[in-house]
Design a protein around this motif. Structure first.
Motif, PDB file in Angstrom:
ATOM      1  N   VAL A 136       5.779   8.734  -5.021  1.00 20.64           N
ATOM      2  CA  VAL A 136       6.199   7.123  -4.857  1.00 20.64           C
ATOM      3  C   VAL A 136       5.948   6.587  -6.273  1.00 20.64           C
ATOM      4  CG1 VAL A 136       5.836   5.406  -3.407  1.00 20.64           C
ATOM      5  CG2 VAL A 136       5.889   7.320  -2.299  1.00 20.64           C
ATOM      6  N   VAL A 137       4.770   6.340  -6.652  1.00 22.80           N
ATOM      7  CA  VAL A 137       4.480   5.662  -7.753  1.00 22.80           C
ATOM      8  C   VAL A 137       5.096   5.936  -8.992  1.00 22.80           C
ATOM      9  CG1 VAL A 137       2.554   5.075  -9.580  1.00 22.80           C
ATOM     10  CG2 VAL A 137       2.141   5.280  -6.858  1.00 22.80           C
ATOM     11  N   PRO A 138       5.463   7.109  -9.534  1.00 20.11           N
ATOM     12  CA  PRO A 138       6.442   7.493 -10.601  1.00 20.11           C
ATOM     13  C   PRO A 138       7.864   6.926 -10.347  1.00 20.11           C
ATOM     14  CG  PRO A 138       5.270   9.190 -10.303  1.00 20.11           C
ATOM     15  CD  PRO A 138       4.838   8.302  -9.069  1.00 20.11           C
ATOM     16  N   ALA A 139       8.412   7.049  -9.017  1.00 21.62           N
ATOM     17  CA  ALA A 139       9.717   6.614  -8.747  1.00 21.62           C
ATOM     18  C   ALA A 139       9.791   5.201  -8.747  1.00 21.62           C
ATOM     19  CB  ALA A 139      10.107   7.064  -7.256  1.00 21.62           C
ATOM     20  N   LEU A 140       8.814   4.276  -8.318  1.00 20.45           N
ATOM     21  CA  LEU A 140       8.797   3.235  -8.298  1.00 20.45           C
ATOM     22  C   LEU A 140       8.563   2.494  -9.708  1.00 20.45           C
ATOM     23  CD1 LEU A 140       8.292   0.276  -6.926  1.00 20.45           C
ATOM     24  CD2 LEU A 140       6.122   0.704  -6.791  1.00 20.45           C
ATOM     25  N   THR A 141       8.079   3.157 -10.710  1.00 20.67           N
ATOM     26  CA  THR A 141       7.908   2.778 -12.066  1.00 20.67           C
ATOM     27  C   THR A 141       9.065   2.913 -12.780  1.00 20.67           C
ATOM     28  OG1 THR A 141       5.541   3.692 -12.132  1.00 20.67           O
ATOM     29  CG2 THR A 141       6.731   3.400 -14.154  1.00 20.67           C
TER      30      THR A 141
ATOM     31  N   ALA B 233       1.097  -1.244  -0.104  1.00 16.07           N
ATOM     32  CA  ALA B 233      -0.090   0.195  -0.047  1.00 16.07           C
ATOM     33  C   ALA B 233       1.070   1.192   0.050  1.00 16.07           C
ATOM     34  CB  ALA B 233      -0.874   0.067   1.194  1.00 16.07           C
ATOM     35  N   ILE B 234       0.291   2.236  -0.760  1.00 16.00           N
ATOM     36  CA  ILE B 234       0.962   3.433  -0.828  1.00 16.00           C
ATOM     37  C   ILE B 234       0.055   4.579  -0.609  1.00 16.00           C
ATOM     38  CG2 ILE B 234       2.215   5.016  -2.421  1.00 16.00           C
ATOM     39  CD1 ILE B 234       2.972   2.804  -4.147  1.00 16.00           C
ATOM     40  N   ASN B 235       0.272   5.269   0.815  1.00 13.94           N
ATOM     41  CA  ASN B 235      -0.848   6.135   1.247  1.00 13.94           C
ATOM     42  C   ASN B 235      -0.305   7.058   2.129  1.00 13.94           C
ATOM     43  OD1 ASN B 235      -3.181   7.336   2.707  1.00 13.94           O
ATOM     44  ND2 ASN B 235      -4.290   5.833   1.577  1.00 13.94           N
TER      45      ASN B 235
ATOM     46  N   VAL C  89      -1.500  -4.961   5.162  1.00 13.19           N
ATOM     47  CA  VAL C  89      -0.303  -5.055   4.125  1.00 13.19           C
ATOM     48  C   VAL C  89       0.598  -5.772   4.557  1.00 13.19           C
ATOM     49  CG1 VAL C  89      -1.135  -2.937   3.027  1.00 13.19           C
ATOM     50  CG2 VAL C  89       0.517  -2.942   4.664  1.00 13.19           C
ATOM     51  N   ASP C  90       1.459  -6.178   3.448  1.00 14.43           N
ATOM     52  CA  ASP C  90       2.565  -6.966   3.737  1.00 14.43           C
ATOM     53  C   ASP C  90       3.899  -5.850   3.664  1.00 14.43           C
ATOM     54  OD1 ASP C  90       2.139 -10.042   3.647  1.00 14.43           O
ATOM     55  OD2 ASP C  90       1.235  -9.222   1.853  1.00 14.43           O
ATOM     56  N   TYR C  91       3.547  -4.700   2.997  1.00 17.49           N
ATOM     57  CA  TYR C  91       4.424  -3.817   2.872  1.00 17.49           C
ATOM     58  C   TYR C  91       3.754  -2.340   2.728  1.00 17.49           C
ATOM     59  CZ  TYR C  91       7.775  -7.529   1.851  1.00 17.49           C
ATOM     60  OH  TYR C  91       8.712  -8.790   1.711  1.00 17.49           O
ATOM     61  N   GLY C  92       4.179  -1.606   3.568  1.00 20.65           N
ATOM     62  CA  GLY C  92       3.373  -0.209   3.467  1.00 20.65           C
ATOM     63  C   GLY C  92       4.355   0.808   3.291  1.00 20.65           C
ATOM     64  N   VAL C  93       4.003   1.835   2.371  1.00 19.59           N
ATOM     65  CA  VAL C  93       4.863   3.097   2.126  1.00 19.59           C
ATOM     66  C   VAL C  93       3.913   4.186   2.457  1.00 19.59           C
ATOM     67  CG1 VAL C  93       5.883   4.357   0.234  1.00 19.59           C
ATOM     68  CG2 VAL C  93       6.007   1.970   0.125  1.00 19.59           C
ATOM     69  N   VAL C  94       4.522   4.865   3.448  1.00 21.24           N
ATOM     70  CA  VAL C  94       3.650   6.228   3.803  1.00 21.24           C
ATOM     71  C   VAL C  94       4.241   7.332   3.107  1.00 21.24           C
ATOM     72  CG1 VAL C  94       2.980   7.891   5.741  1.00 21.24           C
ATOM     73  CG2 VAL C  94       3.094   5.514   6.068  1.00 21.24           C
ATOM     74  N   GLY C  95       3.442   7.883   2.018  1.00 23.76           N
ATOM     75  CA  GLY C  95       4.031   8.889   1.327  1.00 23.76           C
ATOM     76  C   GLY C  95       3.111   9.355   0.119  1.00 23.76           C
ATOM     77  N   ASP C  96       3.657  10.476  -0.752  1.00 23.60           N
ATOM     78  CA  ASP C  96       2.674  11.058  -1.600  1.00 23.60           C
ATOM     79  C   ASP C  96       2.848  10.105  -2.842  1.00 23.60           C
ATOM     80  OD1 ASP C  96       1.396  12.338  -3.533  1.00 23.60           O
ATOM     81  OD2 ASP C  96       2.253  14.303  -2.858  1.00 23.60           O
TER      82      ASP C  96
END
Length: 320
Positions: free
Chosen positions: A307-312, A283-285, A296-303
């Motif tokens: 986060v999503v473009p960086a992950l992409t 989850a990214i929230n 979740v198994d992994y959580g990212v607290v962030g915008d």
């Protein structure tokens, strides 16, 4: 060993992945016998045999495509009467569950829907289900008649186990009562080039936090980098940001992928009910208190817009 009927989900002989999963599960409780209805059995048979079908019961009739599911129920009932199986397995699609329910009524058997696992038991097959919005896991078995069980996609990894796969023609009589609803037209679904949502091994979903239809492009970009399907929460769908056909949740589609990424989704129980059986959940929230983080198994607290473009880009870099 007792035989187990497996309903084949295919498109003109191109066997869909959930059927291969069913064949894998069927081998745990007996010898799989595939039931192929419609055209394309010559294409399908080698694939079915490769995944454990000891034989393939085939029938083709115009009624299978001209009418709704009732003629297929006639055919599956004919297969049931010819084989006297230990169980009947179908995919947990809308069509699969309707066929299963109608068959169970006709043959006087119990039914289990949306199983996520299957094992042999002393008194018949035991199915694992995720129930009450995925708050509990249960093990159930049918106590009357032959078990009719529908299984969610991605519940098992397809495993090759070559068998004879002998094709036998199935004699089917289509009842007049099965021709009550005629299909008058079909419109092909527009292809996005992405996997079908309920069958995808990876799903990337966006929610209210995406904040607009135009912003779903970053969700799609991440999905495309991973070869994933795109999902959406009810809030995003209700806002008109993404099509209803992509909604994941209690009133949308249930998914059980190997990896589920939720971007900007708070984790309301309605959404959790449709994805909580996913094998790995990320989850990214930006809200650290969002309910989604409870499961979740992994959580990212962030915008998510950072986060999503960086992950992409990271995915693309590693793949490149």
């Amino acid at each position: 060993m007792a035989e187990v009927l497996v309903y084949v989900d295919h498109v003109d002989g191109a066997v869909r992945k959930p059927t291969l999963e069913l064949l894998t599960l069927a081998r745990r409780i007996g010898e799989p016998v595939a039931v192929h209805l419609g055209a394309g059995v010559d294409t399908a048979a080698p694939v079915l045999a490769e995944h454990g079908a000891v034989k393939v019961l085939a029938a083709d009739a115009p009624e299978f495509t001209e009418y709704l599911v009732a003629p297929k129920v006639d055919a599956l009932q004919a297969a049931y009467e010819a084989v006297s199986p230990a169980a009947v397995l179908l995919p947990s699609s809308a069509e699969g569950k309707e066929i299963a329910a109608r068959l169970a009524v006709r043959v006087g058997s119990g039914i289990i829907t949306d199983a996520v696992d299957l094992e042999a038991g002393d008194e018949g097959p035991v199915a694992t289900q995720s129930v009450f919005a995925a708050s509990f896991t249960t093990k159930s078995r049918v106590t009357k008649g032959t078990p009719v069980i529908t299984v969610k996609p991605n519940s098992a990894a397809p495993e090759a186990a070559p068998a004879a796969g002998t094709v036998e023609q199935l004699a089917v009589t289509i009842a007049d009562a099965s021709k009550g609803t005629k299909i008058v037209s079909r419109t092909p679904r527009e292809s996005t080039g992405r996997p079908e949502l309920t069958e995808a091994a990876i799903v990337v979903s966006g929610g209210r936090g995406v904040n607009g239809a135009e912003n779903f492009a970053i969700v799609e970009a991440l999905a495309d980098s991973l070869g994933a399907a795109v999902g959406a929460s009810r809030a995003a769908v209700d806002a008109g940001w993404y099509p209803h056909t992509n909604q994941v949740g209690q009133t949308g589609k249930s998914v059980s992928p190997q990896l589920y990424i939720a971007a900007g989704i708070s984790g309301a129980i309605q959404h959790r009910a449709g994805m909580q059986t996913s094998k790995t959940i990320v989850a990214i929230n930006k809200d650290a208190e969002a309910p989604i983080f409870d499961l979740v198994d992994y959580g990212v607290v962030g915008d998510l817009f950072e986060v999503v473009p960086a992950l992409t880009e990271e995915v693309k870099t590693r793949k490149g």
